[in-house]
Write a protein that holds these residues in place. Structure first.
Motif, PDB file in Angstrom:
ATOM      1  N   TYR A  36      -9.008  10.001   8.400  1.00 42.70           N
ATOM      2  CA  TYR A  36      -8.603  11.383   8.666  1.00 42.70           C
ATOM      3  C   TYR A  36      -7.093  11.571   8.577  1.00 42.70           C
ATOM      4  O   TYR A  36      -6.611  12.613   8.140  1.00 42.70           O
ATOM      5  N   ILE A  37      -6.311  10.544   8.964  1.00 46.40           N
ATOM      6  CA  ILE A  37      -4.861  10.695   8.849  1.00 46.40           C
ATOM      7  C   ILE A  37      -4.421  10.622   7.387  1.00 46.40           C
ATOM      8  O   ILE A  37      -3.457  11.253   6.976  1.00 46.40           O
ATOM      9  N   THR A  38      -5.181   9.877   6.571  1.00 47.25           N
ATOM     10  CA  THR A  38      -4.924   9.858   5.124  1.00 47.25           C
ATOM     11  C   THR A  38      -5.240  11.217   4.519  1.00 47.25           C
ATOM     12  O   THR A  38      -4.484  11.735   3.687  1.00 47.25           O
ATOM     13  N   GLY A  39      -6.357  11.816   4.938  1.00 49.15           N
ATOM     14  CA  GLY A  39      -6.729  13.133   4.436  1.00 49.15           C
ATOM     15  C   GLY A  39      -5.729  14.204   4.808  1.00 49.15           C
ATOM     16  O   GLY A  39      -5.488  15.146   4.030  1.00 49.15           O
ATOM     17  N   GLU A  40      -5.115  14.073   5.975  1.00 51.49           N
ATOM     18  CA  GLU A  40      -4.136  15.070   6.424  1.00 51.49           C
ATOM     19  C   GLU A  40      -2.779  14.914   5.741  1.00 51.49           C
ATOM     20  O   GLU A  40      -1.960  15.836   5.779  1.00 51.49           O
ATOM     21  N   ASN A  41      -2.535  13.776   5.090  1.00 51.05           N
ATOM     22  CA  ASN A  41      -1.190  13.496   4.575  1.00 51.05           C
ATOM     23  C   ASN A  41      -1.154  13.158   3.086  1.00 51.05           C
ATOM     24  O   ASN A  41      -0.363  12.324   2.646  1.00 51.05           O
ATOM     25  N   MET A 268     -11.443   0.330   1.969  1.00 51.42           N
ATOM     26  CA  MET A 268     -12.883   0.479   1.740  1.00 51.42           C
ATOM     27  C   MET A 268     -13.459   1.625   2.564  1.00 51.42           C
ATOM     28  O   MET A 268     -14.360   2.342   2.101  1.00 51.42           O
ATOM     29  N   ALA A 269     -12.974   1.817   3.786  1.00 53.85           N
ATOM     30  CA  ALA A 269     -13.448   2.933   4.610  1.00 53.85           C
ATOM     31  C   ALA A 269     -13.163   4.260   3.924  1.00 53.85           C
ATOM     32  O   ALA A 269     -14.000   5.172   3.928  1.00 53.85           O
ATOM     33  N   GLY A 270     -11.975   4.367   3.330  1.00 51.67           N
ATOM     34  CA  GLY A 270     -11.648   5.583   2.589  1.00 51.67           C
ATOM     35  C   GLY A 270     -12.562   5.785   1.397  1.00 51.67           C
ATOM     36  O   GLY A 270     -12.989   6.909   1.096  1.00 51.67           O
ATOM     37  N   MET A 271     -12.895   4.690   0.707  1.00 54.34           N
ATOM     38  CA  MET A 271     -13.787   4.775  -0.458  1.00 54.34           C
ATOM     39  C   MET A 271     -15.197   5.174  -0.057  1.00 54.34           C
ATOM     40  O   MET A 271     -15.951   5.728  -0.858  1.00 54.34           O
ATOM     41  N   ALA A 272     -15.578   4.889   1.175  1.00 56.71           N
ATOM     42  CA  ALA A 272     -16.903   5.279   1.650  1.00 56.71           C
ATOM     43  C   ALA A 272     -16.931   6.730   2.110  1.00 56.71           C
ATOM     44  O   ALA A 272     -17.970   7.397   2.018  1.00 56.71           O
ATOM     45  N   ILE A 273     -15.795   7.239   2.599  1.00 54.99           N
ATOM     46  CA  ILE A 273     -15.778   8.559   3.237  1.00 54.99           C
ATOM     47  C   ILE A 273     -15.373   9.684   2.282  1.00 54.99           C
ATOM     48  O   ILE A 273     -16.034  10.733   2.218  1.00 54.99           O
ATOM     49  N   PHE A 274     -14.304   9.508   1.497  1.00 57.65           N
ATOM     50  CA  PHE A 274     -13.803  10.626   0.675  1.00 57.65           C
ATOM     51  C   PHE A 274     -14.771  11.058  -0.431  1.00 57.65           C
ATOM     52  O   PHE A 274     -14.919  12.261  -0.669  1.00 57.65           O
ATOM     53  N   PRO A 275     -15.464  10.140  -1.129  1.00 53.17           N
ATOM     54  CA  PRO A 275     -16.474  10.608  -2.089  1.00 53.17           C
ATOM     55  C   PRO A 275     -17.596  11.390  -1.404  1.00 53.17           C
ATOM     56  O   PRO A 275     -18.125  12.356  -1.964  1.00 53.17           O
ATOM     57  N   ALA A 276     -17.967  10.964  -0.177  1.00 52.98           N
ATOM     58  CA  ALA A 276     -19.010  11.683   0.562  1.00 52.98           C
ATOM     59  C   ALA A 276     -18.542  13.083   0.935  1.00 52.98           C
ATOM     60  O   ALA A 276     -19.316  14.054   0.892  1.00 52.98           O
ATOM     61  N   LEU A 277     -17.262  13.228   1.291  1.00 56.78           N
ATOM     62  CA  LEU A 277     -16.711  14.548   1.594  1.00 56.78           C
ATOM     63  C   LEU A 277     -16.738  15.441   0.357  1.00 56.78           C
ATOM     64  O   LEU A 277     -17.057  16.635   0.436  1.00 56.78           O
ATOM     65  N   ALA A 278     -16.380  14.864  -0.795  1.00 52.94           N
ATOM     66  CA  ALA A 278     -16.360  15.641  -2.042  1.00 52.94           C
ATOM     67  C   ALA A 278     -17.761  16.104  -2.433  1.00 52.94           C
ATOM     68  O   ALA A 278     -17.922  17.153  -3.065  1.00 52.94           O
ATOM     69  N   TYR A 279     -18.765  15.346  -2.056  1.00 57.39           N
ATOM     70  CA  TYR A 279     -20.151  15.674  -2.409  1.00 57.39           C
ATOM     71  C   TYR A 279     -20.531  17.069  -1.894  1.00 57.39           C
ATOM     72  O   TYR A 279     -21.219  17.838  -2.564  1.00 57.39           O
ATOM     73  N   LEU A 280     -20.078  17.426  -0.683  1.00 54.70           N
ATOM     74  CA  LEU A 280     -20.393  18.736  -0.109  1.00 54.70           C
ATOM     75  C   LEU A 280     -19.161  19.639  -0.040  1.00 54.70           C
ATOM     76  O   LEU A 280     -19.149  20.627   0.709  1.00 54.70           O
ATOM     77  N   ASN A 281     -18.127  19.293  -0.819  1.00 51.92           N
ATOM     78  CA  ASN A 281     -16.890  20.090  -0.851  1.00 51.92           C
ATOM     79  C   ASN A 281     -16.286  20.260   0.548  1.00 51.92           C
ATOM     80  O   ASN A 281     -15.700  21.313   0.859  1.00 51.92           O
ATOM     81  N   ALA A 282     -16.420  19.251   1.392  1.00 51.29           N
ATOM     82  CA  ALA A 282     -15.817  19.296   2.721  1.00 51.29           C
ATOM     83  C   ALA A 282     -14.323  18.962   2.615  1.00 51.29           C
ATOM     84  O   ALA A 282     -13.900  18.207   1.747  1.00 51.29           O
ATOM     85  N   LYS A 283     -13.543  19.528   3.506  1.00 54.04           N
ATOM     86  CA  LYS A 283     -12.101  19.311   3.471  1.00 54.04           C
ATOM     87  C   LYS A 283     -11.770  17.900   3.972  1.00 54.04           C
ATOM     88  O   LYS A 283     -12.277  17.481   5.020  1.00 54.04           O
ATOM     89  N   PRO A 284     -10.888  17.185   3.253  1.00 53.70           N
ATOM     90  CA  PRO A 284     -10.538  15.822   3.696  1.00 53.70           C
ATOM     91  C   PRO A 284      -9.603  15.789   4.888  1.00 53.70           C
ATOM     92  O   PRO A 284      -9.372  14.740   5.470  1.00 53.70           O
TER      93      PRO A 284
END
Length: 597
Positions: A36-41, A268-284
Motif C-alpha cells: 500500500y505504501i508503494t501504491g501511494e508513492n 513478490m507481494a507487490g507482484m501478487a497484489i497489483f495485478p489483482a488490483l488492476a483486474y477490477l480497476n481498483a486504485k493502488p
C-alpha cells in the motif's frame, strides 16, 4: 568470548539463521505495509528508491547489528554494556528491548486480525459482503468486537510464546525452516494466479515501469523509512539473532542473504497484489485498508478467489508469526542474559504481560472511547504506540547504534569481528572484486582505499547517521519557519564537530570538544549583524557572506586552538568545503519541500 549460559542456545546452520532473520524482517511490513505504501508513492519508482536504500543503508546497519551481537553473545543491553562498560550506552540497548515489547503488543493485535480473516474467508463471510462499503463495515464490526479481537490476540500471543519457548534450535530455527518455505510457496501460487488475470498487465506496468517524474524528496524519505521498518533495524532483533551466530559464519554474506530474502518477498507481494488490483480497476493507493477491505472484495470477484482468500490471509499470519517470534526473543534474551531467568519462565511471563498490555490496543478500535481517542492527543492508543515506537524509536535506535559503532567503540574492533568469518572483507578492493580479479590480499598490512571495509565504515560513520537523522526530523512534520531554525542549529553543531575533527586530525590540541563550538557560534552572530548589509548588494551579497565566513573561520579557529598558520588554513579549508556541501544539501531540503508544513 564464550557464553556459559546454556539457556541461550545457538543456530545449528547458516540457513537456519538466514530463514529466522529473514522471517523477522519480512512480517506484515512486507506483505501488508509495503504494497500500500508503494501504491501511494508512484509504484515502480518507489520500488527502485526502496531497493537502493535497502542495500546502501539497510544492509550496512544490519551488518553492524550482527557484529555487535556476535562479538558479545548478548542481548542489546548486555552487548553495549560489555563493549563500553563505563558508560550509559546500554540505555540504547534498553530502548531496543522496550521497543521490541511495545511493538509486539500492538503488532499481535493486527496479527490476530489475520487469523480472524482466515476464519472469515473459509466461512464465506467475506464473499457475502459484496461492495467495498459493506466490506468496510464487516472489518469495522470485526475489530470493534472486544471478544473476537482479544480472543484472536490471545491465540497469536500463545503461538508466538510456544515457538520461542522451544529455544533457538528447537523452536525458532525449527519453525522458521518450516514456515518460510510455506510462505514462499503460497506467494508463488498467488503470483501465478494474479498475473494470469485479465488486465493484469496494467498492474504489472504500474509496479515495474518507473515514472521518474514522480521522484520527490517525500518519496525518497518514505522509501528509506520503509527500508528500516522492513529490515527490523533499530530494535535489537538483529543484535539478538547475531548473538547466536558461530564465529565461523560470514556476517557480510549472511546479512546480504537476509536483505535479499526480505526484498524478494516484498517484491513478490507487490507482484501478487497489483495485478489483482488492476483486474477490477481498483486504485493502488488504497492505503492501510488495502489488505482487509479492498483485497477481500477482489478475491470474492475473481475466479478461484474462494481458495486464494484464505491462502492469502494464511500467508499474512505466517509472515506475522515469524516477526512476533523475533520481537518476543529480544525481550526474552534480555531476561535470560541479564536476570538469569530460565527461558521458559521468561517467555511465559513476558508473553502474559504483553497480552495484558496489548488489550489496550485491541480496545482502542472504537471499543473504549477513552482509548479510541486519547485525551489531549486526539489519537487512538494503538496509533500512539505505532508512532512512538515505529516512527521514532526504530530510527533513533539505528542512529545511536551507528554512532556507537562508528565513533565510540570503533570501526577497527568491529572489523576484527567481521573478518573472523570473512578475511577478505578488509583486504580486497571492491573494484578488483567486481572486475573478477582473483587476488590474495591476506598478506596485505593496509586496507585498500576502496575496500568493502572502507565503504562500510564510511556509511556507518557518516552516511547512515545523517540519512537517519533527516528521516527522524521529517517524521516530526516541523513547520517551515521552525525548520529554518533547526537547520541553523544543526549547521552550528555540525560546524563545531567538523572543527573538532579537523583539530584532532591536523593539530590535536589539548582543549575539549566544547571549545570547538565557540567559532561557529561567533561566526553566526557576526553573519546576523553584517548579513543584511551585504545582502543589499543584489548579486554579490551571498558571495561576500561566503568570503566573510571563510575569513572568520580562519581568524576564529587559529586563536581558539592556538595553532600555527599552516594548520589553521588547512582546517579552515576542510571546514569551509564541508560547509559548502552542507549548504547544497540544505538548499535541496528546502526546495524539495521534504518537510511538510
Amino acid at each position: 568470548m564464550e557464553n556459559q549460559n546454556t539457556e541461550r542456545g545457538a543456530w545449528t546452520s547458516k540457513l537456519g539463521f538466514i530463514l529466522a532473520a529473514a522471517g523477522s524482517a519480512i512480517g506484515l511490513g512486507n506483505i501488508w505495509r509495503f504494497p500500500y505504501i508503494t501504491g501511494e508513492n508512484g509504484g515502480a519508482v518507489f520500488l527502485m528508491v526502496y531497493l537502493g536504500f535497502i542495500f546502501l543503508i539497510g544492509l550496512p546497519v544490519m551488518i553492524t547489528e550482527l557484529i555487535v551481537g556476535r562479538r558479545t553473545e548478548r542481548n542489546p543491553v548486555g552487548a553495549l554494556a560489555i563493549l563500553n562498560p563505563a558508560s550509559q550506552w546500554k540505555l540504547i540497548g534498553g530502548l531496543g528491548v522496550l521497543t521490541g515489547f511495545a511493538i509486539l503488543s500492538f503488532y499481535s493485535v493486527i496479527a490476530g486480525w489475520t487469523v480472524g480473516y482466515i476464519v472469515k474467508s473459509i466461512g464465506w463471510g467475506l464473499e457475502a459482503a459484496g461492495t467495498p462499503s459493506e466490506l468496510g463495515n464487516v472489518f469495522k464490526g470485526f475489530i470493534s468486537n472486544p471478544w473476537l479481537s482479544i480472543s484472536y490476540l490471545l491465540i497469536f500471543i500463545f503461538m508466538t510464546a510456544l515457538v520461542v519457548a522451544g529455544g533457538v534450535k528447537g523452536g525458532i530455527e525449527r519453525w522458521c525452516k518450516i514456515l518460510m518455505p510455506v510462505l514462499l510457496g503460497l506467494l508463488v501460487l498467488m503470483i501465478i494466479r494474479a498475473v494470469t488475470l485479465p488486465g493484469a498487465s496494467k498492474g504489472i506496468a504500474f509496479y515495474l515501469k518507473p515514472d521518474f517524474s514522480k521522484i520527490t524528496g517525500e518519496v525518497m524519505l518514505k522509501a528509506m523509512g520503509q527500508a528500516f521498518f522492513s529490515l527490523s533495524l533499530g530494535m535489537g532483533a538483529m543484535v539478538t539473532y547475531g548473538s547466536y551466530l558461530s564465529k565461523k559464519d560470514n556476517l557480510a554474506t549472511s546479512g546480504f542473504a537476509v536483505c535479499m530474502f526480505d526484498t524478494l518477498i516484498a517484491v513478490m507481494a507487490g507482484m501478487a497484489i497489483f495485478p489483482a488490483l488492476a483486474y477490477l480497476n481498483a486504485k493502488p493507493d488504497a492505503g492501510p485498508n488495502l489488505i482487509f477491505i479492498v483485497l477481500p472484495g477482489i478475491f470474492a470477484e475473481m475466479p478461484g478467489g474462494t481458495v486464494l482468500g484464505p491462502l492469502f490471509f494464511l500467508l499474512l499470519a505466517i509472515a506475522a508469526l515469524t516477526s512476533t517470534v523475533s520481537l518476543l526473543e529480544v525481550v526474552t534474551a534480555y531476561f535470560v542474559d541479564e536476570k538469569k531467568w530460565s527461558r521458559i519462565k521468561a517467555v511465559w511471563i513476558i508473553g502474559g504481560s504483553c497480552f495484558l498490555f496489548a488489550i489496550l490496543s485491541a480496545l482502542s478500535q472504537n471499543i473504549v472511547p477513552g482509548l479510541a481517542k486519547l485525551p489531549i492527543l486526539g489519537v487512538s492508543f494503538m496509533d500512539l504506540m505505532e508512532t512512538a515506537f515505529i516512527t521514532y524509536s526504530l530510527p533513533i535506535g539505528a542512529l545511536f547504534l551507528s554512532i556507537f559503532v562508528g565513533w565510540i567503540w570503533g570501526i577497527k574492533p568491529a572489523l576484527e569481528e567481521i573478518t573472523l568469518g570473512n578475511p577478505h572483507f578488509a583486504g580486497r578492493s571492491i573494484i578488483s572484486f567486481f572486475a573478477g580479479i582473483s587476488e590474495d590480499r591476506l598478506e596485505r598490512k593496509t586496507t585498500p582505499e576502496f575496500s568493502s571495509a572502507a565503504l562500510w565504515g564510511i556509511i556507518i560513520r557518516f552516511i547512515a547517521p545523517i540519512a537517519i537523522f533527516i528521516l527522524i526530523v521529517q517524521s516530526l512534520n516541523i513547520p517551515e519557519n521552525y525548520l529554518h531554525l533547526l537547520l541553523i542549529i544543526s549547521a552550528i553543531l555540525l560546524d563545531g564537530f567538523l572543527i573538532w575533527l579537523g583539530t584532532q586530525l591536523f593539530a590535536k590540541p589539548q582543549s575539549g570538544i566544547m571549545r570547538s563550538f565557540l567559532p561557529p557560534v561567533i561566526r553566526f552572530l557576526a553573519l546576523i549583524i553584517f548579513g543584511p548589509i551585504f545582502l543589499l548588494i543584489p548579486y554579490l551579497g551571498i558571495f561576500l557572506i561566503a568570503i566573510l565566513a571563510v575569513v572568520l573561520n580562519y581568524f576564529l579557529i587559529k586563536p581558539v586552538f592556538a595553532i600555527d598558520t599552516k594548520k589553521a588554513i588547512l582546517i579552515t579549508l576542510v571546514v569551509t568545503a564541508a560547509e559548502i556541501v552542507i549548504g547544497i544539501v540544505e538548499y535541496f531540503i528546502i526546495t524539495w519541500q521534504i518537510f511538510a508544513a
